[in-house]
Design an enzyme around this catalytic site. Structure first.
Site, PDB file in Angstrom:
ATOM      1  N   ALA A  12      66.380  78.941  -5.180  1.00 29.91           N
ATOM      2  CA  ALA A  12      67.271  77.867  -4.727  1.00 29.91           C
ATOM      3  C   ALA A  12      67.134  76.652  -5.636  1.00 29.91           C
ATOM      4  CB  ALA A  12      66.949  77.488  -3.290  1.00 29.91           C
ATOM      5  N   ILE A  14      67.138  73.437  -5.105  1.00 33.14           N
ATOM      6  CA  ILE A  14      66.189  72.395  -4.717  1.00 33.14           C
ATOM      7  C   ILE A  14      64.783  72.746  -5.198  1.00 33.14           C
ATOM      8  CG2 ILE A  14      65.834  73.448  -2.431  1.00 33.14           C
ATOM      9  CD1 ILE A  14      65.579  69.689  -3.318  1.00 33.14           C
ATOM     10  N   SER A  36      62.724  86.473  -5.624  1.00 30.90           N
ATOM     11  CA  SER A  36      64.135  86.488  -5.289  1.00 30.90           C
ATOM     12  C   SER A  36      64.488  87.899  -4.864  1.00 30.90           C
ATOM     13  CB  SER A  36      64.986  86.078  -6.498  1.00 30.90           C
ATOM     14  OG  SER A  36      66.363  86.296  -6.251  1.00 30.90           O
ATOM     15  N   TYR A  58      60.822  89.064  -1.216  1.00 27.09           N
ATOM     16  CA  TYR A  58      59.924  88.082  -0.599  1.00 27.09           C
ATOM     17  C   TYR A  58      58.658  88.758  -0.089  1.00 27.09           C
ATOM     18  CZ  TYR A  58      64.384  85.587  -0.622  1.00 27.09           C
ATOM     19  OH  TYR A  58      65.577  85.034  -0.994  1.00 27.09           O
ATOM     20  N   LEU A  74      64.661  78.533   1.528  1.00 27.80           N
ATOM     21  CA  LEU A  74      65.745  79.441   1.853  1.00 27.80           C
ATOM     22  C   LEU A  74      66.791  78.746   2.729  1.00 27.80           C
ATOM     23  CD1 LEU A  74      63.485  82.532   2.520  1.00 27.80           C
ATOM     24  CD2 LEU A  74      65.251  82.405   0.754  1.00 27.80           C
ATOM     25  N   HIS A  79      64.560  79.694   7.622  1.00 22.06           N
ATOM     26  CA  HIS A  79      63.358  78.861   7.569  1.00 22.06           C
ATOM     27  C   HIS A  79      62.278  79.365   8.507  1.00 22.06           C
ATOM     28  CE1 HIS A  79      65.359  75.044   5.685  1.00 22.06           C
ATOM     29  NE2 HIS A  79      65.295  76.080   4.855  1.00 22.06           N
ATOM     30  N   LYS A  97      63.392  71.204   4.857  1.00 18.87           N
ATOM     31  CA  LYS A  97      64.067  70.692   6.050  1.00 18.87           C
ATOM     32  C   LYS A  97      65.493  71.250   6.122  1.00 18.87           C
ATOM     33  CE  LYS A  97      66.804  68.442   3.412  1.00 18.87           C
ATOM     34  NZ  LYS A  97      68.208  68.868   3.390  1.00 18.87           N
ATOM     35  N   ARG A 163      75.975  75.114   2.581  1.00 13.93           N
ATOM     36  CA  ARG A 163      76.081  73.893   3.381  1.00 13.93           C
ATOM     37  C   ARG A 163      77.401  73.821   4.142  1.00 13.93           C
ATOM     38  NH1 ARG A 163      73.134  73.021  -0.975  1.00 13.93           N
ATOM     39  NH2 ARG A 163      71.208  71.793  -0.826  1.00 13.93           N
ATOM     40  N   ASP A 175      71.669  68.858   7.218  1.00 17.30           N
ATOM     41  CA  ASP A 175      71.307  68.773   5.811  1.00 17.30           C
ATOM     42  C   ASP A 175      70.760  67.403   5.429  1.00 17.30           C
ATOM     43  OD1 ASP A 175      71.055  69.743   3.178  1.00 17.30           O
ATOM     44  OD2 ASP A 175      72.972  68.853   2.619  1.00 17.30           O
TER      45      ASP A 175
END
Length: 332
Positions: A12, A14, A36, A58, A74, A79, A97, A163, A175
């Site tokens: 990801a 982020i 991944s 994973y 993720l 999460h 988060k 999102r 988000d």
């Protein structure tokens, strides 16, 4: 302190763009592996970021005995499930988060064994600019802090972006609305008693694209914020007391490795001409977060924010969604 060995779940943005470089800059942590569901993507990310090992699932990463801590960036609906799997594999978890989709989802983390640490990844709580802002509120330098105002927005109407997928936890409140909530709790050092929200939803995706909320912390203290996923990118936080206001400049996406900046203004002149600027030390807030988590893993400090804190944030978010439907104040 022996460096904590980290594994990263997914490639990801982020993680690859911010958190992994932050961990790699930290004093007490190192990134050992990345996973991944596409081995090629894992290998490409590992090569680009200088990560020794890449896994095509994973489960393979979680089975690696060398990895002590896992970062989970993720999509929101994964999460809690992947955090539970990581803990079952004996790992500590820093989870992005929001910690879950709702309170019931997040509460599954409360039964985890005490020797496995789980923390929600609000990096702002480790940045010196926010520590300085809290100290200004604590010390009385601002007078009695009664109001916090936040605005946070970006533009993203891509229907293929996670999102904008309502069924897996998309939308602005989950988000970015979580940031004003957590910083108000951080500054007030208290919990809101009731909330009210006005929400506009995208007619195609169904996600909340514009939300304005008021959180009542009691004693005349309140947070009001607006967040949007379909407005010009902007962010602002004002902490206002009876003597001064404090503005945190670039409050959430503080440039990595640069000094933080706050502006204090006593209102003696129009606009911000009386504002006094203060700089905090140049840091990478993701590195600071990794150092704090690694120190907790090593037993050098207590975990500063655990699952109970994350669940409380979800309770507040759930109350906002209840208010959207009821059109009224909702208790937390």
């Amino acid at each position: 302190m022996t460096k904590t060995r980290w594994g990263i779940l997914s490639t990801a943005l982020i993680g690859t763009g911010k958190v992994i470089p932050g961990i790699q800059r930290s004093r007490t942590a190192e990134v050992t592996a990345i996973a991944s569901r596409d081995l090629g993507r894992a290998k490409a990310a590992a090569a680009e970021l200088g990560i020794p090992r890449a896994y095509g699932s994973y489960a393979e990463l979680l089975a690696d005995p060398d990895i002590e801590a896992v970062y989970n960036p993720l999509p929101n609906h994964l999460h809690v499930p992947l955090t539970l799997e990581a803990v079952a594999a004996g790992k500590h978890v820093l989870c992005e988060k929001p910690i879950g989709l709702d309170t019931a989802d997040a509460e599954r983390l409360l039964a985890l064994p005490q020797d496995r640490l789980v923390m929600e990844a609000f990096m702002v709580r480790f940045h010196p600019q926010w520590l300085a802002a809290r100290e200004a509120a604590r010390s009385g330098a601002l007078g009695e802090v009664r109001a916090i105002q936040c605005f946070f927005s970006y533009f993203n109407d891509d229907p293929q972006n996670i999102r904008n997928m309502a069924d897996i936890g998309g939308g602005g409140i989950l988000d970015i609305g979580c940031y004003p909530i957590v910083v108000a709790r951080f500054i007030f050092e208290a919990e809101p008693l009731r909330v009210v929200a006005l929400v506009d939803r995208d007619p195609v995706s169904g996600v909340d694209r514009l939300a304005t909320a008021i959180l009542d912390f009691g004693g005349g203290r309140r947070l009001d914020f607006t967040v949007s996923t379909q407005l010009t990118p902007f962010q602002r936080v004002e902490i206002v007391g009876t003597r001064k206001r404090l503005e945190v400049v670039i409050p959430f996406n503080a440039p990595q490795g640069e000094a933080g900046k706050t502006l204090a203004d006593d209102g003696s002149q129009l606009g911000d001409r009386s504002a006094v600027a203060s700089l905090t030390e140049p840091v990478d807030q993701y590195a600071e977060e990794a150092d704090a988590f690694s120190a907790a893993v090593r037993g050098e400090i207590a975990l500063p924010y655990g699952p109970a804190d994350a669940v409380q944030n979800m309770r507040i978010i759930d109350a906002l969604f209840r208010s959207e439907k009821s059109g009224a104040w909702e208790t937390v």
